[in-house]
Design an enzyme around this catalytic site. Structure first.
Site, mmCIF file in Angstrom:
data_model
loop_
_atom_site.group_PDB
_atom_site.id
_atom_site.type_symbol
_atom_site.label_atom_id
_atom_site.label_comp_id
_atom_site.label_asym_id
_atom_site.label_seq_id
_atom_site.Cartn_x
_atom_site.Cartn_y
_atom_site.Cartn_z
ATOM 1 N N ASP A 1 8.379 3.206 -1.756
ATOM 2 C CA ASP A 1 8.913 3.190 -3.117
ATOM 3 C C ASP A 1 8.669 4.489 -3.882
ATOM 4 O O ASP A 1 9.482 4.899 -4.682
ATOM 5 C CB ASP A 1 8.384 1.982 -3.902
ATOM 6 C CG ASP A 1 6.889 1.780 -3.726
ATOM 7 O OD1 ASP A 1 6.219 2.738 -3.272
ATOM 8 O OD2 ASP A 1 6.392 0.688 -4.041
ATOM 9 N N ASP B 1 5.468 -2.334 3.385
ATOM 10 C CA ASP B 1 4.412 -2.381 2.369
ATOM 11 C C ASP B 1 4.004 -3.831 2.194
ATOM 12 O O ASP B 1 4.766 -4.729 2.543
ATOM 13 C CB ASP B 1 4.977 -1.924 1.015
ATOM 14 C CG ASP B 1 5.185 -0.430 0.956
ATOM 15 O OD1 ASP B 1 4.567 0.266 1.753
ATOM 16 O OD2 ASP B 1 5.973 0.014 0.094
ATOM 17 N N ASP C 1 6.734 8.829 -0.624
ATOM 18 C CA ASP C 1 7.166 8.103 0.577
ATOM 19 C C ASP C 1 8.437 8.707 1.168
ATOM 20 O O ASP C 1 8.811 8.383 2.287
ATOM 21 C CB ASP C 1 7.453 6.626 0.243
ATOM 22 C CG ASP C 1 6.184 5.853 -0.079
ATOM 23 O OD1 ASP C 1 5.119 6.269 0.412
ATOM 24 O OD2 ASP C 1 6.266 4.859 -0.808
HETATM 25 P P1 ATP Z 1 1.022 -1.655 -1.092
HETATM 26 O O1 ATP Z 1 0.737 -0.310 -0.529
HETATM 27 O O2 ATP Z 1 1.104 -2.704 -0.056
HETATM 28 O O3 ATP Z 1 2.132 -1.710 -2.081
HETATM 29 P P2 ATP Z 1 -1.121 -1.546 -3.059
HETATM 30 O O4 ATP Z 1 -0.496 -1.924 -4.350
HETATM 31 O O5 ATP Z 1 -2.505 -2.048 -2.815
HETATM 32 O O6 ATP Z 1 -0.318 -2.081 -1.830
HETATM 33 P P3 ATP Z 1 -1.325 1.077 -4.121
HETATM 34 O O7 ATP Z 1 -0.446 0.799 -5.255
HETATM 35 O O8 ATP Z 1 -1.265 2.393 -3.440
HETATM 36 O O9 ATP Z 1 -1.107 0.031 -2.955
HETATM 37 O O10 ATP Z 1 -2.807 0.826 -4.633
HETATM 38 C C1 ATP Z 1 -3.918 1.196 -3.861
HETATM 39 C C2 ATP Z 1 -5.182 0.562 -4.405
HETATM 40 O O11 ATP Z 1 -5.458 1.083 -5.703
HETATM 41 C C3 ATP Z 1 -5.090 -0.936 -4.607
HETATM 42 O O12 ATP Z 1 -5.380 -1.642 -3.455
HETATM 43 C C4 ATP Z 1 -6.127 -1.181 -5.695
HETATM 44 O O13 ATP Z 1 -7.427 -1.229 -5.142
HETATM 45 C C5 ATP Z 1 -6.014 0.071 -6.530
HETATM 46 N N1 ATP Z 1 -5.108 -0.160 -7.662
HETATM 47 C C6 ATP Z 1 -3.848 -0.624 -7.645
HETATM 48 N N2 ATP Z 1 -3.317 -0.672 -8.861
HETATM 49 C C7 ATP Z 1 -4.269 -0.228 -9.708
HETATM 50 C C8 ATP Z 1 -4.325 -0.009 -11.113
HETATM 51 N N3 ATP Z 1 -3.290 -0.241 -11.908
HETATM 52 N N4 ATP Z 1 -5.466 0.483 -11.615
HETATM 53 C C9 ATP Z 1 -6.510 0.768 -10.822
HETATM 54 N N5 ATP Z 1 -6.521 0.584 -9.510
HETATM 55 C C10 ATP Z 1 -5.423 0.099 -8.928
#
Ligand code: ATP
Length: 954
Positions: free
Chosen positions: A681, A352, A685
């Protein structure tokens, strides 16, 4: 209750009317079940508990230990030896020897090895412990019209259960009534955001588990509100129970080491049976009959004992356990012992991005509204900083679109920013923390604004939706006047004449696609194509700089949008702007990525974030190069498994992926023959973690279910820790190979020496008894082998390609080494045996036993192994070039073992027990002299290989 009304897991409770559900479970919402009926159902369905052990019983595990081919052979040897002793016990006693000594010793070793294997396996995972902890002990139920508190395990289907804020839900159920109920289902779905529940609706049958808003599930917790619930499923029938069962029922494949050990056992046993056959048949032919059958049988027994490396399982267990300890010190917690060694075979690490490759400490750096690009100063979560436009500080009230954006940041947010001992900390998601800090820098305090505009509804965030919305109430419904609209022209500007405001934030592309208008400070205007393109290129520009970008929008409503209407309600939004935050890469990761590359391991980034953000960070860290291909979740969705397999070796970055894509990526990599480590996490997954060869869960941000599904947990969520653990895995595997070479070389030497005795020394007898062989295999080989397990890493351990999990244990020169060294070993001892046999005929005297040539052979074999232990520490460096103190254990074990061996020769009771004889100092010196040849040979081999430029590995 009739049979058809039994609850069962195939009943689709979420699509049932409450009345028919009550009828099905033969219960009453007002009175609950009778005590008598509860007892009956408890009998029928069992207690409401997750079963911890299923499948193999203790006895099964124990019996399985003895299915090992080497142990079976030892058992056979013990039986034959016992029968021989039974036939000859009187002669043995007359000679002062204890009968059945060998049988007992061999059986003791068999039992010890069995117990060792058993202990190791039964220690394996209390896989359900964490899941079990989630179930709450006390529950409030309605029974016979009375409100009672009962133990959670006494719940039965048909019970009426009451829920309130803060409780852990103890069974699955259908909502009968609810008020403002919000449940956190992260234990089940992985989503940290609470779900709003709704009673008295029935949903389509195919509604996904995350959307079954009329049901509650075991193991989840009530955040807010109250509810009355009809218990539908308990124990292993609940959704949580089914995940538990699924995790239990997955058979773990044998690890490469286990497979290799099986292979080794088969080769050794077959080899020894062939040798035994040759010796027995050869002996019969030579003597022309069965006159020496008993001696031939004794020789065969000794050979069979000699070939089995009895000490090896214990040494391997210790090596793996030590590896686990070293890894914990480096923040990698191993949940499945063989993973220690499997890590050495990892060829691809899928990681990730957020938190693993980056620090997950976000700081907003820039903001884009349609016409202005602001930069923001300040550090960390400290809410002090200024907003600048074209390098000049700006006043917020001059830019009402910026102000509106900050209000959205504060309200569309589930986290809390607070000061602890002078330090600003975030409670919740760091992305949201950065937004709260940003808002506070502009004077927008979350508490104040939350009381001005209380949240009345929301559409929570999920990795699949990649966005969230909150609905806030502006007009005070009771009075019909809103103090706020009067004092805050901005809000009234946004609100128009409606009563509710919804703020949405999420992935910019997806949020913008839902917008039809844009707010430009003075009001809203329709969003034209040119503006849309300009916003997208602003987004690309920010993401291209490695920023994590979120898009913001709002929408006024006259009524609260119905729950579950996110698809329709989150449409026709008004665009506010973009917020870009820096999530700096972890400083240690760059070096770790380079180390991976040197070690032939390919790091791959799999993220939910935007492709340009992912690309910028991947390039910065060295995971990808400029121009490398990025595969997005939507492209992946369109690909067939075949197409994915064709591309999977070329793509180092996967962006905007959903959790289910991870499983496909792992499977495609595995079909390409890669050995995959995968991080994760969320609960979603878990399948990918199970599928991966090494599933890695996050210790800090990971859900319990992902940890349950993993082989290893990263205590610090850090990519560099995976690489460090991989290195440890290689060290463990290299050391295992080292002591396998060490032990088996000696075994082959012993077997050949024993086999040679009846051929070269007619009437000579068996040079080594089974007891002496066990002593050598366990003690004089075992102790130095243990010390070799502690050998520090060789400098080039991360400069070689990974070990192929499919390669045979005998590959890379190990097989030829064992045979070569075994033969050298045998030649040295056979020459000594030949000399000693004739020597003892000549040198006779009081106290000098004519059988002492056997003790000379025994001693020479043991001492030669000491030289072997010193020399095998390195495959390339000569022993004199190595620091003798870098592994003091080897030095110590060599010294200790030599002393122990001398005790066997010179302490009378030990001599009697082990059947050895006193040796004169000259004879002992000759044994040492012959033994030293072994050391000299290995050193010469190393020199030779260096001369021809072919140092062999491991
Ligand atoms: P990784 O998969 O590497 O942990 P990530 O945090 O970008 O990265 P997700 O948590 O699945 O992965 O989030 C996907 C997308 O959703 C993010 O790239 C962002 O655009 C959006 N996002 C993340 N957190 C929030 C939030 N709290 N509120 C709204 N949109 C969010």
């Amino acid at each position: 209750m009739s049979a058809h009304s039994l609850p069962d897991s195939i009943v689709v409770w979420h699509s049932l009317e409450v009345d028919s559900a009550l009828e099905r479970l033969a219960t009453n919402a007002e009175t609950g079940l009778s005590h008598q009926e509860v007892q009956r159902r408890l009998q029928e369905y069992g207690p409401n508990e997750l079963q911890e052990t299923r499948g193999r019983s203790t006895l099964d595990i124990l019996v399985d230990q003895f299915k090992n081919v080497m142990l079976l052979m030892l058992i056979a040897v013990a039986i034959v030896s016992g029968v021989l002793d039974l036939l000859n016990w009187q002669q043995k006693l007359a000679k002062g020897e204890l009968p059945f000594k060998d049988t007992i010793a061999i059986l003791a070793i068999v039992i010890l090895n069995g117990i060792l294997g058993y202990v190791q396996e039964s220690r394996a995972e209390k896989a359900l412990a964490a899941l079990k902890k989630l179930a709450s002990p006390i529950v409030r139920v309605l029974r016979e019209s009375q409100l009672l508190e009962v133990a959670a395990k006494e719940l039965v289907p048909g019970d009426v259960m009451l829920l309130e804020a803060g409780v852990h839900i103890a069974a699955d159920g259908l909502l009968l009534e609810q008020s403002n109920l919000q449940v956190r289902e992260s234990a089940l779905t992985g989503e940290a955001h609470p779900v709003n529940k709704q009673a008295s609706i029935h949903l389509p049958e195919d509604t996904g588990i995350g959307d079954r808003v009329n049901l509650v599930f075991q193991g989840t917790e009530v955040i807010q509100g109250r509810a009355k619930v009809l218990v539908t499923n308990t124990g292993m029938k609940t959704e949580l129970g089914q995940i538990a069962a699924m995790l239990q029922s997955v058979e773990n494949e044998p690890t490469p080491l286990q497979q290799r050990m099986d292979q080794l056992g088969k080769v050794l046993v077959t080899g020894s049976l062939v040798l035994v056959a040759i010796v027995v048949v050869g002996g019969i032919i030579r003597t022309g009959g069965f006159s020496e059958l008993q001696e031939l049988l004794e020789v065969s027994l000794s050979m069979a004992v000699a070939v089995v490396p009895e000490g090896l399982p214990a040494v391997i267990t210790v090596a793996l356990a030590l590896g686990t300890q070293r890894m914990v010190r480096r923040n990698a917690l191993i949940r499945k012992l063989p993973a220690v060694e499997t890590l050495g075979s990892v060829s691809t690490i899928c990681s990730d991005k957020t938190g693993t490759l980056t620090q997950n400490k976000m700081v907003v750096q820039s903001i884009s509204t349609l016409n202005c690009q602001f930069s923001v100063t300040g550090n960390g979560y400290n809410p002090i900083g200024e907003f600048q436009f074209q390098c000049r500080k700006v006043q917020l009230h001059d830019y009402s679109e910026l102000q509106a954006l900050l209000i959205a940041c504060a309200l569309c947010n589930d986290s809390v920013l607070q000061q602890e001992k002078g330090e600003w900390k975030i409670l919740g998601d760091p992305t949201e923390g950065a937004l709260l800090t940003l808002a506070a820098k502009g004077g927008i305090e979350q508490d104040q604004w939350q009381s001005k505009l209380p949240r009345v509804s929301e559409f929570p965030f999920s990795s699949e939706r990649k966005r969230m919305s909150v609905v806030c109430q502006v007009e005070q419904v009771e009075t019909g006047v809103s103090p706020l609209t009067a004092v805050d022209p901005l809000i009234s500007n946004l609100l128009k004449s409606e009563s509710y405001l919804m703020f949405t934030k999420g992935s910019p592309e997806l949020t913008l696609a839902r917008c039809t208008h844009i707010y430009i400070g003075t009001g809203t205007i329709p969003l034209n194509e040119q503006q849309r393109q300009s916003i997208l290129s602003q987004n690309d520009q920010m993401a291209g700089n490695g920023l994590r970008v979120l898009g913001f929008a709002y929408k006024p409503f006259s009524d609260i949008p119905p729950e579950g209407s996110d698809e329709t309600s989150e449409q026709q939004l008004v665009w506010l702007g973009l917020v870009g935050m820096l999530d700096a890469p972890r400083p240690e990761v760059r070096a770790a990525v380079q180390e991976c590359r040197d070690a032939g391991i390919r790091p791959v980034m799999i993220t939910g974030d935007h492709q340009l953000t992912a690309q910028a960070i991947a390039i910065d860290l060295g995971i990808a190069k400029v121009g490398d291909r990025v595969l997005t979740g939507s492209e992946l969705q369109r690909m067939s498994d075949q197409e994915l397999e064709e591309n999977v070796d070329l793509v180092n970055i996967y962006a905007r992926v959903a959790p289910e894509h991870k499983l496909r990526i792992v499977q495609a990599l595995q079909r390409r023959g890669r050995f995959v480590a995968m991080t994760g996490d969320g609960v979603n997954d878990a399948p990918a973690l199970k599928q991966a060869d090494i599933g890695i869960a996050m210790g800090i941000t990971g859900t319990d279910v992902s940890k349950e599904a993993s082989d290893m947990v990263l205590l610090d969520d850090n990519f560099a820790t995976i690489v460090a653990a991989t290195k440890e895995g290689r060290v463990v595997y290299t050391n295992i190979r080292r002591f396998i070479k060490y032990i088996l070389g000696s075994n082959i030497g012993e077997v050949l020496t024993i086999a040679a005795a009846p051929i070269l020394l007619p009437m000579g007898g068996v040079p080594l008894t089974p007891l002496q062989i066990l002593w050598m295999n366990l003690v004089t080989d075992g102790l130095p082998a243990l010390a070799l397990a502690l050998e520090p890493p060789e400098p080039d351990v991360m400069k070689r390609p990974p070990f192929s999990p499919r390669e045979s244990i005998f590959s890379k020169g190990l097989g030829s080494y064992i045979i070569r060294i075994g033969i050298v070993f045998a030649i040295i001892t056979i020459i000594l045996m030949e000399w000693a046999y004739h020597h003892v005929q000549i040198v006779k005297g009081p106290g000098l036993d004519p059988d002492r040539w056997k003790t000379m052979v025994f001693t020479a074999l043991c001492i030669a192994q000491m030289g072997h232990a010193l020399a095998i520490r390195s495959n390339t460096q000569l022993t004199i070039q190595m620091n003798p103190f870098s592994n003091l254990f080897v030095l110590g074990s060599v010294l200790l073992t030599t002393i122990l061996q001398l005790m066997l020769v010179y302490i009378p009771p030990l001599r009697t027990f082990f059947g050895t004889h006193w040796l004169s100092p000259t004879e002992l010196a000759i044994c040492f002299g012959f033994s030293a040849l072994m050391f000299v040979w290995i050193e010469l081999e190393k020199l030779f290989l260096r001369l021809i430029g072919k140092g062999h590995r491991a």
